[in-house]
Design a protein around this motif. Sequence first.
Motif, PDB file in Angstrom:
ATOM      1  N   THR A  95       0.856  -1.188   0.000  1.00 42.33           N
ATOM      2  CA  THR A  95       0.000   0.000   0.000  1.00 42.33           C
ATOM      3  C   THR A  95       0.888   1.233   0.000  1.00 42.33           C
ATOM      4  N   SER A 121      -6.194  -6.361  -1.444  1.00 44.80           N
ATOM      5  CA  SER A 121      -7.056  -6.233  -0.275  1.00 44.80           C
ATOM      6  C   SER A 121      -7.704  -7.591  -0.023  1.00 44.80           C
ATOM      7  N   LYS A 171      -6.600   1.545  -4.203  1.00 44.92           N
ATOM      8  CA  LYS A 171      -6.346   0.985  -2.864  1.00 44.92           C
ATOM      9  C   LYS A 171      -6.484   2.063  -1.791  1.00 44.92           C
ATOM     10  N   THR A 172      -6.083   3.281  -2.104  1.00 41.38           N
ATOM     11  CA  THR A 172      -6.219   4.385  -1.157  1.00 41.38           C
ATOM     12  C   THR A 172      -7.691   4.614  -0.813  1.00 41.38           C
ATOM     13  N   GLN A 175      -8.952   1.875   1.387  1.00 43.83           N
ATOM     14  CA  GLN A 175      -8.547   2.029   2.779  1.00 43.83           C
ATOM     15  C   GLN A 175      -9.331   3.127   3.484  1.00 43.83           C
ATOM     16  N   CYS A 178     -12.413   1.237   4.489  1.00 46.59           N
ATOM     17  CA  CYS A 178     -12.112   0.286   5.562  1.00 46.59           C
ATOM     18  C   CYS A 178     -11.914   0.992   6.894  1.00 46.59           C
ATOM     19  N   SER A 232      -4.339  -7.171  11.499  1.00 46.33           N
ATOM     20  CA  SER A 232      -3.920  -5.903  10.898  1.00 46.33           C
ATOM     21  C   SER A 232      -3.799  -4.907  12.037  1.00 46.33           C
ATOM     22  N   PHE A 237      -3.396   1.398   9.929  1.00 50.33           N
ATOM     23  CA  PHE A 237      -4.402   2.386   9.531  1.00 50.33           C
ATOM     24  C   PHE A 237      -3.969   3.813   9.839  1.00 50.33           C
ATOM     25  N   ASP A 240      -2.138   4.169   6.567  1.00 50.64           N
ATOM     26  CA  ASP A 240      -2.978   4.151   5.370  1.00 50.64           C
ATOM     27  C   ASP A 240      -3.921   5.342   5.309  1.00 50.64           C
TER      28      ASP A 240
END
Length: 294
Positions: A95, A121, A171-172, A175, A178, A232, A237, A240
């Motif tokens: 990431t 992911s 992916k950003t 996240q 998420c 995780s 986070f 991210d």
Amino acid sequence: MARIAFIGLGAMGRPMAANLVKAGHAVAGYDVNAAALDWLRGAGGTPAPSAAQAAEGADALVLMVVNADQAETVLFEAGALDALAPHALVILSATCAPARAAAIADQVAATQRRFVDAPVSGGVVGAEAGALTIMAAAPKADFAAAEPILRPMGSRLYHVGLKPGDGAMVKTINQLLCGVHIAAAAEALALGERAGLDTAMLLEIFGASAAGSWMLNNRGPRMLMDDPPVTSAVDIFVKDLGIVLDAGRSARAPLFLAAAAHQLFLAASGLGLGMADDALVIEAYRALAPKDGG
């Protein structure tokens, strides 16, 4: 069968590498953790004493490292890029900020090798099942060349763009969702605790209702554990969502919810929970409003 170098044999990297071995590829791997190298040997791969030796003559290099800094170290300082076969594929699955992915791609292209921006992911469960979601960006020919390598690792493979950074941007945004979903689940369960309700029952009710989400059902049970296993970490986070906010600033896009979620993860990290499972972000709420009403 391709000769593949795999760098980064962590919780997700190990099953990803194992799935490449099962698909018939010759996998040479490297990780700073010696136990990971022993594991690779047992899984049918070939452990290497360095990143460069893992990459020696390989047709493709998969980078499942923590961030762009580690990817650059492996490629440019440890010598993995120069060790690859001519025109080899470099598949970046970490990431990373979109701009960093694009910058790495430029340096890879300068050596006449091909770059695929392919973050993933799905967590450890998805990696073990070969069911990761892979968001790949590359010219069509390079994507086609990488597909036999990507498919064994992810059953949900998407060609999201033609230029490096497109995969990282998808992916950003992933996240962002998420992180906000985990924060929302923590807020809801913390309120239930504060109100003296049965939070296990709340999870059963909300998880099967319109309020449910994948993150609520996945992280919620671990929020109620005293010491949940780490799948995780909180600090993942912190990192991210920092990338998310940087992307928002670059695009002049307001990200109110992402900013609030980032602060919550920062608070949990500040409580000493940075390496704990990210479900324990709920502890930031518990610290502010203890169950005893203090």
